[in-house]
Structure formats: structure tokens, C-alpha cells
Design an enzyme around this catalytic site. Structure first.
Site, PDB file in Angstrom:
ATOM      1  N   SER A 105       0.799  -1.219   0.000  1.00 39.15           N
ATOM      2  CA  SER A 105       0.000   0.000   0.000  1.00 39.15           C
ATOM      3  C   SER A 105       0.834   1.273   0.000  1.00 39.15           C
ATOM      4  O   SER A 105       1.552   1.533  -0.959  1.00 39.15           O
ATOM      5  CB  SER A 105      -0.878  -0.039   1.249  1.00 39.15           C
ATOM      6  OG  SER A 105      -2.208   0.011   0.915  1.00 39.15           O
ATOM      7  N   LYS A 147      -0.693  -4.432  -3.310  1.00 37.97           N
ATOM      8  CA  LYS A 147      -1.996  -3.863  -2.977  1.00 37.97           C
ATOM      9  C   LYS A 147      -2.073  -2.472  -3.588  1.00 37.97           C
ATOM     10  O   LYS A 147      -1.260  -1.614  -3.279  1.00 37.97           O
ATOM     11  CB  LYS A 147      -2.156  -3.778  -1.456  1.00 37.97           C
ATOM     12  CG  LYS A 147      -3.439  -3.084  -1.016  1.00 37.97           C
ATOM     13  CD  LYS A 147      -3.639  -3.252   0.474  1.00 37.97           C
ATOM     14  CE  LYS A 147      -4.865  -2.528   0.966  1.00 37.97           C
ATOM     15  NZ  LYS A 147      -4.706  -1.069   0.969  1.00 37.97           N
ATOM     16  N   ASP A 154       9.763   5.946 -10.137  1.00 36.16           N
ATOM     17  CA  ASP A 154       9.354   6.646 -11.348  1.00 36.16           C
ATOM     18  C   ASP A 154      10.134   7.953 -11.525  1.00 36.16           C
ATOM     19  O   ASP A 154      10.493   8.325 -12.634  1.00 36.16           O
ATOM     20  CB  ASP A 154       7.842   6.923 -11.327  1.00 36.16           C
ATOM     21  CG  ASP A 154       7.032   5.634 -11.501  1.00 36.16           C
ATOM     22  OD1 ASP A 154       7.618   4.634 -11.977  1.00 36.16           O
ATOM     23  OD2 ASP A 154       5.836   5.616 -11.154  1.00 36.16           O
TER      24      ASP A 154
END
Lengths: 103, 604
Positions: free
Chosen positions: B478, B504, B489
Site C-alpha cells: 500500500s 496492494k 518513477d
């Protein structure tokens, strides 16, 4: 490859086998034999991450010491945490990667 | 309906209640169940990310999920019970929409009869003279077992279960004795005395009796409402694995674990279903300040101030805790039995108790033989946040504080450890990610039927511009995955750890069922539902759902051969993709990733 990581990989394979083998014998002789085998096999790996990594020094921050030493419970928990980090081969690896990043 | 303003997300923890009860159900209890069920279903219909049609397909799925959870070791129900219950297989949707409990009541009736049968088989097995030379095996994994064909078959299963339990203990005792015998006499344990095999077999048998007697008594004391919780959770489980019903006490436990704070006496308790034992006194808390309560004390009774004391015998831990916790400033009187057998009453005034073990903390690391020195290390076990109290601890602020402390020590590189961090507050992970970049998008969240909403770090300040490593493993879920994904990224940090994180990619929100029902205070509190209301996406448009975050550098792991994570759950939401957003940062880019990968290739 780091010896500890090799051990961890082998241990992972062993764990998988133990987990998959859920049908146990209820014959005393066989039961004893199976358990003994498992135990001997497990013993090979129980030293993984048991020893402090040579040369790795973990230090609390000066500013935290007052709180940490305020009571026995906290001191004890902190001691265990630091000892765990000193044995943590993943932290060691992170440091080696950091060394390469700093180049 | 009012939502609590906060967003939570974390790996769920299913609670399975099993047991038997012989009380006559009170009308108000059934009314309460109906209200719980109806309100929960309304909530799903209106707010769940992936609402379901309540039809035959729903019914069949519910049937099998509920049966799995009711008797997941296949110890109590037999094939005939399943056949009887199967006539409802396609009717559970009507049971829900028309609110009747035919199926549920029958399942409880058969299950409780199963417990009574099992108990008698168990008692017979316990006095049986087993032959340990016969070739036979027992399947320990409940999922791999079939239901017992009939009562004889069930009896045989119980004989084997008990035989196994005895055998296991017997064998350990023999092994231990053998180890002692192998040592020279003066190194053996004090009072060591070699005992006969028959002696150890007898010991094993009486130990099994002790454990199972308690277990059966716990099962018999389970209430209808606890069984209803299992049913409600099976319904919730069809929507996705992170949608669950929470009884009021479980919600309270969740809030405590998120905030690291509670109102009570500051003692950790453990209950074996009969006795409640003190295991730890939290330093600085009310019990610690009062001074008389000690670890190993048994709490027998609890009174609110000068009210009549309540006997705790036979209560499960949640019930016990509900009597002991309470508002700051109120008094609780514990009747306690100490080690030496004396009884006394200890009055304690409740207060706020802080459990700081779960908060962020840091150290510096030196590894001079490899030429690295003064590296900062921050440990964060959870993305905790105190949603009810602005003055309470919020992990993003705490991590910022740790970074500042490390910078004061001239630290130039930081390792952020998110291993085993199951997630938590969405707001905090966005803020925390922002400490390492100027400003920009961190994650996209998408509600059903809406365009994605981009959550951005709007704070131009960069708290830390040095080298950053994020450590993860397959239990990092999460919020941990959001932070790792964003740093990956942006090419801002090197992510290291197990072959992938948990997987998740969903956001949950708590809905207090009481807020959805007007009046009816006599049946409140109804509990809460945690439900999945959004999916989240990386800024590159991909999702961490099922796939997790794949670290830049993968390290071997003890659990790498075992299937773990979101993809192993029934009814996990699928992996999907949306458009990427624009993002870039020039605080610091990981420059030599290719070289890092080559250098570390030998690891895999």
C-alpha cells in the site's frame, strides 16, 4: 555472491518443501525420522543472520539518547533493535549499494 | 452519510470466530444483525469501487467463501451437512435482499452440533490406547482435506488429529531427553532425571487435554453475534480482500494501532479464554505510575469506579479489554491475583497511553572497511497517523524530524527501511514522498465512475537532496508501495528488496454504520465497515495492484519460493492501467543505475 544470501536462497527452498509436505506419518518410527531430518536440515540455517557483521557500526543519535535511557524497557528495546541491525545482511547490502551510488 | 475524513489502507487482518452457544437469541439481537447487514449492503452499493450484482452467481460465491471460513480445517462439518446446506447455494442472494437467516441459522445449528460431536470424539480419543506402529498419515493442511464423509469418518479424523497432537509432544520430549543424556552429567539441566517412555506419553496426553479442553470451552462460549461477524465478513470478502466488517472493539484496536495511542491503563494483557494475564506494563502509563500491577498478575474482576465488579472468567480478550479501556480521568478497579496467590484490589485512573515502539526512528551506520561512513538509516514500521487528533503523531512529520536530526549529524545519504511496512495513511505518504523532491504528482487515485485525481506534493521545499535507498520486501504494502513506486518513477532513489512488494493498489475508507442509521440507539453501536473505494495508480499510469513494485535491485529472501501477497487472495481486484501524468525532478537522479545493476548481478 554473498554467502549469507546463498544460505537464504537455500533456506527458502527448504521452507517451501516443509510447507508443501503437510501429510505427516503417524507411525512413531517414521515420524521421528522425518522430524529428525527436518531438524538437521533446519539446523544448517539457524546461524543465518545470527552473527554481527564485521565492521558494521550502528549508532544512536546523540539527541535520542536521553529518551532511550529514560527507562529500562526503552533501553532494552533499543539494544535489541541495534543488535538486529548489526546482523542485518540486507542493511549491509544497502550500504554496499550506497557506496556504489556515491561514486 | 458522513465519511470520516481520513483515508486508511493497510493489509487486512481477518478474525475468525469459532465456537458454540446455546443461548436463546433475543429479538433485539436479530434486529441488530438485520440492521448491520442492510446498512453494510447499502454502503457497498453506494461506495464500493466495484459494486456487485446480488444474484445467483453472488450467492454461489458467498456459499463457498462462507463455508471455507466457517470450518476451514474441515473438522466439524461432515459431507451430509454440506449437502443439507447446499440447497441454499443459489438462494443466499434472496436471503440477503429479503433478510432472512434460514441459511445462516442452519449453518450455525449444524456447526454447533459438529462441535459437540467433535468434543465427544475427542474425549474418546484421549483415553484410547493408540498403536503407534501402524502405517497411517494425517493431512495437516485444512485446504487439502475433504469434508468427512460421515460420522464414522469424522470420528476417525479426530482420532488421528489427537494421535498426532500426542505424538508431536511425545516426540519432542524424547528428543529433549536424548539431547540431555548426550551431555556430560555436570552440564545437564538441574534436577534432570531420565524418565520412561510411558511417562512422556502420559505427559503428552495430559498436555493435549489441557490445551483442547480450553479450546473446546472457547468454542462453546462463542456468541451468535461473533458468528454473524464471520458471515458478514464472508459477504464483504466477495467485494475484495480489503473490504471487511469491523466490530466496534476491532475498529478501536485499528485506531490504536494507527495512532500508537489509547485511553486506558497501559498494560498489555493476554487471555487464554479463561484467565486474563498481565504480560507487560507500559512505561510511563497509568498502571506504571500507580505501581502495584505487575507482569504475570491475573486480573479476575474489573469494576468501573465504585460500581459492582464484573467477573472476567471465560471472556475473550476483546471483551476483557472493553471493560478495562475507557475515557481518560475515569477510574477502574482491578481485582488481581498475584503469583503468591494473594488477592487485592488495585484502583487505576485511566489516562492517555503512548506506545512509541511503532514510531519512526533513526540511527547512523558506519561500514568503514568498505569506505562508507555516516549513512543515515530511518526505520518506519507503518504509515501511522492520528486521524482524530491533530496534535497526535503523524508519520510524515516524524520522518521529516528524523531527516532533520540526521542532517544535523552531517548525514549525506539515507536508507529508508519500509520492510514489513503494511501501509497506512495516504495523506502521509504523499507528504513524505515530497520530502525528497521539489514538487509534483506522487500518486493518482481513481474512484469508480470518476476521472483519476492526482495527489501532488505542493510544497516546493526539498528537505533531503542526498542519495536515497528505499528497502522493501513482500510485506511492504500500500503506502509503502506508493512511496517506492514514486521514488522509482522519479528515478530519485534505488529500491532494493525481494522480487516484488505485496501488490496492494487500493484505498479503503472506514464507514461507521451508526452514521448511516438514524436513531435506533438501543441497537447501536453497529460497528464499521472498511471498504475499498478507490484504486491507486503510479504516476506512470501503471498499478501496484497484484504486481507490486519490482525493486531495482532484487535480493534473495527467505520467502521467495512461497506464494505471498495480493495475488494469493480470493476476489482481489484486477490489475489495470490509466494514462501517465507528467513528472520530473532534478533534485538528484540516480545516475549510475546500469552500473549498480551490473555490480549486483551476481546476487541473483
Amino acid at each position: 555472491m554473498n554467502e549469507t544470501f546463498q544460505m537464504i536462497s537455500k533456506n527458502a527452498a527448504r521452507l517451501k518443501e516443509v510447507r508443501d509436505d503437510s501429510d505427516v506419518s503417524l507411525k512413531l518410527e517414521d515420524f521421528q525420522e522425518e522430524r529428525m531430518e527436518e531438524k538437521t536440515e533446519a539446523k544448517k540455517y539457524d546461524k543465518i543472520m545470527e552473527n554481527a557483521i564485521e565492521g558494521l557500526v550502528v549508532k544512536n543519535l546523540e539527541v535520542d539518547l536521553k529518551t532511550i535511557n529514560a527507562d529500562e524497557g526503552k533501553t532494552e528495546r533499543n539494544k535489541k533493535w541495534i543488535e538486529g541491525l548489526e546482523k542485518d545482511v540486507y542493511v549491509q547490502e544497502a550500504l554496499l549499494i550506497m557506496k556504489d551510488m556515491m561514486k | 452519510m458522513r465519511f470520516k475524513r481520513s483515508l486508511y489502507f493497510a493489509i487486512p487482518c481477518f478474525l475468525f470466530f469459532v465456537g458454540a452457544s446455546f443461548t436463546v437469541y433475543q429479538a433485539s439481537e436479530v434486529e441488530k444483525d438485520t440492521l448491520r447487514l442492510k446498512t453494510m449492503m447499502d454502503g457497498f452499493k453506494n461506495y464500493h469501487f466495484n459494486p456487485l450484482e446480488i444474484n445467483d452467481n453472488f450467492s454461489e460465491k458467498l456459499f463457498s467463501l462462507y463455508m471455507d471460513r466457517l470450518d476451514n480445517g474441515k473438522r466439524f462439518l461432515v459431507q451430509d451437512d454440506i449437502t443439507q446446506l447446499s440447497k441454499y447455494k443459489a438462494k443466499l442472494d434472496e436471503n440477503i435482499t429479503e433478510i432472512n437467516y434460514d441459511f445462516f441459522d442452519m449453518s450455525v445449528l449444524l456447526y454447533e452440533a459438529g462441535i459437540q460431536r467433535a468434543k465427544s470424539y475427542y474425549n474418546e480419543a484421549l483415553v484410547k490406547d493408540f498403536d503407534y506402529t501402524i502405517e497411517e498419515t494425517l493431512e495437516l493442511d485444512g485446504d487439502k482435506r475433504e469434508y468427512s464423509k460421515n460420522y464414522d469418518d469424522q470420528k476417525l479424523r479426530w482420532e488421528k488429529l489427537i494421535k498426532y497432537e500426542i505424538l508431536n509432544r511425545y516426540n519432542s520430549s524424547l528428543e529433549k531427553q536424548k539431547e540431555e543424556l548426550a551431555k556430560p552429567k555436570d552440564e545437564r539441566k538441574e534436577n534432570f532425571e531420565e524418565k520412561s517412555n510411558d511417562y512422556w506419553l502420559g505427559e503428552a496426553r495430559s498436555d493435549v487435554k489441557k490445551v483442547f479442553d480450553k479450546w473446546f470451552s472457547r468454542m462453546e462460549n462463542t456468541k451468535r453475534s461473533d458468528r454473524m461477524d464471520v458471515y458478514l465478513n464472508a459477504i464483504a470478502g466477495l467485494y475484495d480482500p480489503h473490504t471487511n466488517y469491523y466490530a466496534p472493539i476491532e475498529k478501536q484496536n485499528f485506531d490504536i494501532s494507527m495512532s500508537g495511542k489509547l485511553e486506558g491503563i497501559g498494560a498489555r494483557l493476554q487471555s487464554d479464554g479463561e484467565e486474563t494475564k498481565v504480560t507487560e506494563i507500559i512505561t510511563g502509563g497509568p498502571a506504571w505510575k500507580e505501581g502495584s500491577l505487575k507482569p504475570n498478575d491475573i486480573i479476575i474482576k474489573v469494576a468501573q469506579g465504585n460500581e459492582e465488579p464484573v467477573d472476567l472468567n471465560g471472556m475473550n480478550i476483546n471483551e476483557v479489554v472493553s471493560y478495562i479501556r475507557g475515557k481518560k480521568g475515569t477510574e477502574v478497579r482491578l481485582t488481581v491475583k498475584t503469583d503468591d496467590g494473594t488477592e487485592r484490589i488495585i484502583p487505576i485512573v485511566r489516562d492517555i497511553v503512548i506506545m512509541d515502539e511503532g514510531y519512526a526512528k533513526s540511527v547512523t551506520l558506519d561500514y568503514e572497511k568498505e569506505g562508507v561512513k555516516n549513512i543515515g538509516y530511518i526505520y518506519l514500521p507503518r504509515f501511522y497517523a492520528d486521524f482524530k487528533d491533530k496534535e497526535g503523531r503523524q508519520c510524515a512529520e516524524d520522518v521529516a524530524q528524523e531527516v532533520l536530526k540526521l542532517k544535523n549529524q552531517n548525514v549525506e545519504s539515507i536508507i529508508l527501511d519500509l520492510r514489513d511496512n503494511g501501509g497506512g495513511s495516504l495523506r502521509d505518504v504523499v507528504k513524505m514522498s515530497g520530502l525528497f523532491i521539489e514538487k509534483g504528482p506522487i500518486v493518482q487515485v481513481k474512484s469508480r465512475d470518476r476521472d483519476p485525481n492526482i495527489l501532488e506534493d505542493e510544497d516546493k521545499r526539498v528537505l533531503f537532496d542526498g542519495n536515497l535507498i528505499v528497502m522493501v520486501n513482500q510485506f511492504s504494502a500500500s503506502a509503502s508501495e506508493i512511496l517506492a513506486a514514486a521514488m522509482q518513477d522519479y528515478n530519485r532513489a534505488v529500491i532494493i528488496g525481494s522480487k516484488s512488494t505485496f501488490g496492494k493498489g487500493t484505498v479503503q475508507r472506514f464507514v461507521n454504520l451508526d452514521d448511516m442509521v438514524w436513531g435506533q440507539t438501543e441497537v447501536k453501536p453497529l460497528g464499521s465497515v472498511k471498504m475499498t473505494i478507490q484504486k491507486f495508480y503510479r504516476i506512470d499510469g501503471g498499478s501496484t495492484q497484484l504486481k507490486g513494485v519490482v525493486p531495482d535491485i532484487i535480493l534473495p529472501d527467505t520467502y521467495q519460493k512461497i506464494d505471498l501477497g495480493e495475488k494469493e487472495y480470493d476476489y482481489a481486484l484486477e490489475w489495470t492501467k490509466i494514462d501517465p501524468v507528467k513528472y520530473s525532478q532534478n533534485v538528484r537522479n540516480v545516475k549510475n543505475m546500469d552500473k549498480l545493476l551490473i555490480a549486483k548481478k551476481e546476487l541473483n
